[in-house]
Motif scaffolding. Structure first.
Motif, PDB file in Angstrom:
ATOM      1  N   ALA A 262      39.899  40.841 -14.445  1.00 57.55           N
ATOM      2  CA  ALA A 262      40.944  39.919 -14.890  1.00 57.55           C
ATOM      3  C   ALA A 262      42.202  40.289 -14.108  1.00 57.55           C
ATOM      4  O   ALA A 262      42.731  41.382 -14.280  1.00 57.55           O
ATOM      5  CB  ALA A 262      41.173  40.055 -16.383  1.00 57.55           C
ATOM      6  N   ASN A 263      42.623  39.427 -13.229  1.00 55.02           N
ATOM      7  CA  ASN A 263      43.788  39.679 -12.385  1.00 55.02           C
ATOM      8  C   ASN A 263      44.927  38.763 -12.793  1.00 55.02           C
ATOM      9  O   ASN A 263      44.840  37.557 -12.583  1.00 55.02           O
ATOM     10  CB  ASN A 263      43.455  39.445 -10.908  1.00 55.02           C
ATOM     11  CG  ASN A 263      42.471  40.453 -10.369  1.00 55.02           C
ATOM     12  OD1 ASN A 263      42.360  41.551 -10.881  1.00 55.02           O
ATOM     13  ND2 ASN A 263      41.761  40.076  -9.321  1.00 55.02           N
ATOM     14  N   LEU A 264      45.954  39.334 -13.369  1.00 53.54           N
ATOM     15  CA  LEU A 264      47.133  38.558 -13.764  1.00 53.54           C
ATOM     16  C   LEU A 264      46.742  37.368 -14.635  1.00 53.54           C
ATOM     17  O   LEU A 264      47.232  36.257 -14.468  1.00 53.54           O
ATOM     18  CB  LEU A 264      47.917  38.105 -12.531  1.00 53.54           C
ATOM     19  CG  LEU A 264      48.376  39.225 -11.597  1.00 53.54           C
ATOM     20  CD1 LEU A 264      48.944  38.649 -10.310  1.00 53.54           C
ATOM     21  CD2 LEU A 264      49.374  40.124 -12.293  1.00 53.54           C
TER      22      LEU A 264
ATOM     23  N   GLY B 120      40.392  36.153  -7.238  1.00 53.48           N
ATOM     24  CA  GLY B 120      40.402  35.126  -6.196  1.00 53.48           C
ATOM     25  C   GLY B 120      39.048  35.006  -5.526  1.00 53.48           C
ATOM     26  O   GLY B 120      38.635  33.920  -5.122  1.00 53.48           O
ATOM     27  N   ALA B 121      38.337  36.122  -5.425  1.00 50.37           N
ATOM     28  CA  ALA B 121      37.016  36.100  -4.804  1.00 50.37           C
ATOM     29  C   ALA B 121      36.032  35.254  -5.610  1.00 50.37           C
ATOM     30  O   ALA B 121      35.291  34.444  -5.045  1.00 50.37           O
ATOM     31  CB  ALA B 121      36.491  37.527  -4.639  1.00 50.37           C
ATOM     32  N   LEU B 122      36.028  35.422  -6.930  1.00 52.58           N
ATOM     33  CA  LEU B 122      35.115  34.618  -7.746  1.00 52.58           C
ATOM     34  C   LEU B 122      35.555  33.155  -7.757  1.00 52.58           C
ATOM     35  O   LEU B 122      34.718  32.246  -7.723  1.00 52.58           O
ATOM     36  CB  LEU B 122      34.994  35.168  -9.164  1.00 52.58           C
ATOM     37  CG  LEU B 122      33.819  34.603  -9.953  1.00 52.58           C
ATOM     38  CD1 LEU B 122      32.479  34.960  -9.303  1.00 52.58           C
ATOM     39  CD2 LEU B 122      33.832  35.097 -11.388  1.00 52.58           C
ATOM     40  N   LYS B 123      36.834  32.920  -7.759  1.00 52.48           N
ATOM     41  CA  LYS B 123      37.344  31.532  -7.672  1.00 52.48           C
ATOM     42  C   LYS B 123      36.895  30.905  -6.354  1.00 52.48           C
ATOM     43  O   LYS B 123      36.468  29.744  -6.327  1.00 52.48           O
ATOM     44  CB  LYS B 123      38.874  31.530  -7.801  1.00 52.48           C
ATOM     45  CG  LYS B 123      39.514  30.154  -7.623  1.00 52.48           C
ATOM     46  CD  LYS B 123      39.191  29.216  -8.759  1.00 52.48           C
ATOM     47  CE  LYS B 123      40.063  27.977  -8.756  1.00 52.48           C
ATOM     48  NZ  LYS B 123      39.823  27.045  -7.677  1.00 52.48           N
ATOM     49  N   HIS B 124      36.959  31.665  -5.267  1.00 52.84           N
ATOM     50  CA  HIS B 124      36.495  31.169  -3.967  1.00 52.84           C
ATOM     51  C   HIS B 124      35.001  30.823  -4.027  1.00 52.84           C
ATOM     52  O   HIS B 124      34.572  29.796  -3.491  1.00 52.84           O
ATOM     53  CB  HIS B 124      36.762  32.206  -2.872  1.00 52.84           C
ATOM     54  CG  HIS B 124      36.164  31.840  -1.558  1.00 52.84           C
ATOM     55  ND1 HIS B 124      36.737  30.917  -0.720  1.00 52.84           N
ATOM     56  CD2 HIS B 124      35.023  32.251  -0.956  1.00 52.84           C
ATOM     57  CE1 HIS B 124      35.976  30.782   0.355  1.00 52.84           C
ATOM     58  NE2 HIS B 124      34.936  31.573   0.231  1.00 52.84           N
ATOM     59  N   PHE B 125      34.223  31.672  -4.692  1.00 47.26           N
ATOM     60  CA  PHE B 125      32.801  31.392  -4.864  1.00 47.26           C
ATOM     61  C   PHE B 125      32.611  30.023  -5.515  1.00 47.26           C
ATOM     62  O   PHE B 125      31.860  29.182  -5.017  1.00 47.26           O
ATOM     63  CB  PHE B 125      32.147  32.491  -5.712  1.00 47.26           C
ATOM     64  CG  PHE B 125      30.831  32.099  -6.316  1.00 47.26           C
ATOM     65  CD1 PHE B 125      29.692  32.000  -5.538  1.00 47.26           C
ATOM     66  CD2 PHE B 125      30.727  31.814  -7.677  1.00 47.26           C
ATOM     67  CE1 PHE B 125      28.470  31.625  -6.098  1.00 47.26           C
ATOM     68  CE2 PHE B 125      29.512  31.453  -8.242  1.00 47.26           C
ATOM     69  CZ  PHE B 125      28.382  31.359  -7.448  1.00 47.26           C
ATOM     70  N   PHE B 126      33.302  29.794  -6.625  1.00 48.20           N
ATOM     71  CA  PHE B 126      33.171  28.504  -7.307  1.00 48.20           C
ATOM     72  C   PHE B 126      33.694  27.361  -6.453  1.00 48.20           C
ATOM     73  O   PHE B 126      33.104  26.272  -6.431  1.00 48.20           O
ATOM     74  CB  PHE B 126      33.864  28.527  -8.665  1.00 48.20           C
ATOM     75  CG  PHE B 126      33.054  29.196  -9.734  1.00 48.20           C
ATOM     76  CD1 PHE B 126      31.835  28.671 -10.135  1.00 48.20           C
ATOM     77  CD2 PHE B 126      33.499  30.354 -10.337  1.00 48.20           C
ATOM     78  CE1 PHE B 126      31.076  29.281 -11.128  1.00 48.20           C
ATOM     79  CE2 PHE B 126      32.757  30.971 -11.334  1.00 48.20           C
ATOM     80  CZ  PHE B 126      31.540  30.440 -11.726  1.00 48.20           C
TER      81      PHE B 126
ATOM     82  N   ASP C 249      45.077  41.798 -21.023  1.00 50.68           N
ATOM     83  CA  ASP C 249      44.563  40.522 -21.514  1.00 50.68           C
ATOM     84  C   ASP C 249      43.505  39.932 -20.573  1.00 50.68           C
ATOM     85  O   ASP C 249      43.724  39.810 -19.377  1.00 50.68           O
ATOM     86  CB  ASP C 249      45.729  39.545 -21.673  1.00 50.68           C
ATOM     87  CG  ASP C 249      45.305  38.228 -22.262  1.00 50.68           C
ATOM     88  OD1 ASP C 249      44.280  38.188 -22.969  1.00 50.68           O
ATOM     89  OD2 ASP C 249      45.993  37.227 -22.015  1.00 50.68           O
ATOM     90  N   THR C 250      42.368  39.567 -21.127  1.00 52.41           N
ATOM     91  CA  THR C 250      41.284  38.955 -20.358  1.00 52.41           C
ATOM     92  C   THR C 250      41.016  37.511 -20.775  1.00 52.41           C
ATOM     93  O   THR C 250      40.112  36.869 -20.244  1.00 52.41           O
ATOM     94  CB  THR C 250      39.983  39.764 -20.531  1.00 52.41           C
ATOM     95  OG1 THR C 250      39.651  39.783 -21.925  1.00 52.41           O
ATOM     96  CG2 THR C 250      40.133  41.188 -20.018  1.00 52.41           C
ATOM     97  N   SER C 251      41.779  37.000 -21.735  1.00 49.17           N
ATOM     98  CA  SER C 251      41.475  35.689 -22.316  1.00 49.17           C
ATOM     99  C   SER C 251      41.575  34.551 -21.301  1.00 49.17           C
ATOM    100  O   SER C 251      40.770  33.626 -21.334  1.00 49.17           O
ATOM    101  CB  SER C 251      42.369  35.406 -23.521  1.00 49.17           C
ATOM    102  OG  SER C 251      43.730  35.403 -23.149  1.00 49.17           O
TER     103      SER C 251
END
Length: 150
Positions: A61-63, A68-74, A99-101
């Motif tokens: 959970a980044n910020l 960004g890497a997993l977002k790029h995958f999607f 926070d991971t929500s």
């Protein structure tokens, strides 16, 4: 033979430990006839997604967001795989310092499009993963792999 694709971004010792526990569960001796394919989020391709039968996703959970890497995958696989992967089982693990929500909300929103079916409870942890968290990751990997057993 059914295939389970493990897509991960593991930049920290904590996310790496969780990833290794997930893999240990997926490769448990009780799980037979399932090939486990692992790909770093920046290396996973449309072909990887189309050629597998279920998915395990791991991210820090980044910020308040998935990496960004997993977002790029999607961003790469979403539309080319949207219709062909409908209803396939998936699971996920998230590690954060607080926070991971927001990360979980993003993962669930993205996987709603292809109607991926959550096949196990997620593992969500903050701080250094303890034995309980790592055991849950092992169970997550085993559950997803067992879901695909012939």
């Amino acid at each position: 033979m059914p295939k389970l694709l493990v897509v991960h971004h593991t930049p920290s010792p904590s996310t790496q430990a969780m990833f290794e526990a997930v893999l240990a569960g997926a490769a448990h001796p009780d799980v037979e006839g399932v090939e486990v394919v692992r790909r770093a989020a920046l290396a996973a391709t449309v072909s990887d997604v189309l050629e597998t039968d279920g998915y395990l996703l791991g991210t820090p959970a980044n910020l308040g967001s998935m990496s960004g890497a997993l977002k790029h995958f999607f961003d790469t696989v979403y539309y080319p795989c949207l219709d062909e992967t409908r209803g396939r089982p998936f699971g996920y693990w998230i590690h954060g310092n607080s926070d991971t929500s927001g990360t979980e909300r993003q993962l669930l929103a993205i996987t709603t499009g292809p109607a991926w079916a959550k096949a196990a409870d997620p593992v969500i942890a903050t701080g250094e993963p303890d034995k309980t968290v790592l055991a849950a990751c092992t169970e997550l990997g085993g559950t997803l792999a067992a879901t695909l057993m012939p």
